[in-house]
Write a protein that holds these residues in place. Structure first.
Motif, short mmCIF file in Angstrom:
data_model
loop_
_atom_site.label_atom_id
_atom_site.label_comp_id
_atom_site.label_asym_id
_atom_site.label_seq_id
_atom_site.Cartn_x
_atom_site.Cartn_y
_atom_site.Cartn_z
N LEU A 27 12.26 6.90 1.07
CA LEU A 27 10.94 6.36 0.77
C LEU A 27 10.72 6.27 -0.73
O LEU A 27 10.15 5.29 -1.22
N PHE A 30 12.51 3.29 -2.03
CA PHE A 30 11.81 2.08 -1.59
C PHE A 30 10.56 1.88 -2.44
O PHE A 30 10.25 0.75 -2.85
N ASN A 31 9.82 2.96 -2.69
CA ASN A 31 8.61 2.85 -3.52
C ASN A 31 8.95 2.34 -4.92
O ASN A 31 8.16 1.59 -5.51
N GLU A 183 9.93 -2.57 8.20
CA GLU A 183 10.13 -1.14 7.97
C GLU A 183 9.04 -0.50 7.11
O GLU A 183 9.09 0.71 6.85
N PHE A 184 8.07 -1.30 6.66
CA PHE A 184 7.00 -0.74 5.83
C PHE A 184 5.69 -1.39 6.23
O PHE A 184 5.35 -2.48 5.78
N SER A 200 0.00 3.76 4.92
CA SER A 200 1.24 3.06 5.25
C SER A 200 2.11 3.90 6.16
O SER A 200 1.88 5.09 6.38
N PHE A 202 6.39 4.18 6.80
CA PHE A 202 7.76 3.80 6.45
C PHE A 202 8.66 4.16 7.62
O PHE A 202 8.63 5.30 8.11
N ARG A 204 12.44 4.25 9.75
CA ARG A 204 13.90 4.25 9.75
C ARG A 204 14.35 4.69 11.14
O ARG A 204 14.21 5.86 11.50
#
Length: 276
Positions: A27, A30-31, A183-184, A200, A202, A204
């Protein structure tokens, strides 16, 4: 980044800890890619004999993106090397210690370098498929999913929540698709025509991470965050997610709200930072 194989498969507590740490790192990366406040943030990850070094040379003061993860008794001999590496980057890192790594020897070594435990985060989990029903929807709030059609308005709310200026058009066009990827997933809670909060999820595989909870000041203490937590539990169940994770400041309002919604505290990390 793929999740690493579990080293503690025979210990359910430590196995879950490993899964949460690995997913939280995914995460984090990704952020870094989705952030609206940097065009091309590049967070490096270095593996030093099992200790992960996160490095953001463009944001040297960021404690979130400049973290040492997995440091513990087995890493003590590497402490000077770790600090030297960050020092050459002009960075003072944060040591993100899970409870199994928080020994007297580790504490003494970090204290000797001028570090103190300045923050404790509680990491939580919820078994979505076996959890109790999250309760009735809070009728005071209408919760709307972010999609391609309304993402521009959502980005405006993110900028508003950060108290910053709207990024350049080119940057928004580049980043906006992150906010409605499969995925988000993101949601906004509305009170009438006013935005009350955002959150949000996230994803997987069969696991998810509930993150980025924000309630606008005028609506705090009115059940907005709880409504968003319960909404994500419902959404996760519909998506076939089995486990949800989250992290919150230990003992804070968010911690209490998560517990009331059915999460349980898995472990508590200590974040060791250099004294100012």
């Amino acid at each position: 980044m793929e999740l690493e194989p579990l080293r503690n498969r025979n210990n359910a507590v430590l196995a879950e800890l490993e899964r949460i740490v690995a997913l939280e790192m995914e995460l984090t990366l990704f952020n870094a890619r989705r952030t609206l406040f940097s065009a091309d943030k590049q967070v490096e990850v270095r593996n030093m004999d099992g200790t992960m070094l996160l490095v953001d040379r463009e944001s040297p003061r960021s404690e979130y993106y400049n973290r040492v993860i997995g440091f513990g008794p087995d890493s003590l001999s590497k402490l000077s090397e770790i600090l030297r590496f960050y020092g050459e980057c002009g960075i003072t890192p944060c040591f993100d210690l899970t409870p199994d790594k928080q020994t007297a020897e580790v504490a003494a070594a970090l204290a000797g370098q001028g570090y103190v435990p300045r923050l404790q985060l509680a990491f939580l989990s919820a078994s979505v498929d076996g959890a109790r029903e999250p309760g009735e929807e809070n009728r005071d709030f209408r919760i709307e999913a972010v999609n391609e059609d309304n993402v521009e308005a959502f980005l405006d709310l993110i900028v508003l929540s950060n108290g910053g200026q709207r990024p350049a058009r080119e940057l928004l066009d580049k980043k906006k698709e992150y906010y409605y990827r499969p995925e988000f997933k993101n949601w906004v809670a509305w009170a009438g025509e006013e935005p009350a909060g955002m959150a949000s999820l996230f994803l997987r595989g069969e696991e998810g991470y509930a993150a980025n909870d924000f309630t606008f000041p005028a609506f705090r203490g009115r059940g907005c965050q709880t409504a968003l937590i319960r909404h994500r539990l419902r959404a996760a169940r519909e998506l076939g997610i089995r486990k949800l994770y989250a992290d919150v400041e230990f003992g804070g309002t968010s911690h209490l709200n998560m517990l009331k919604a059915g999460f349980s505290t898995a472990f508590i990390n200590a974040f060791w930072m250099k004294t100012r």
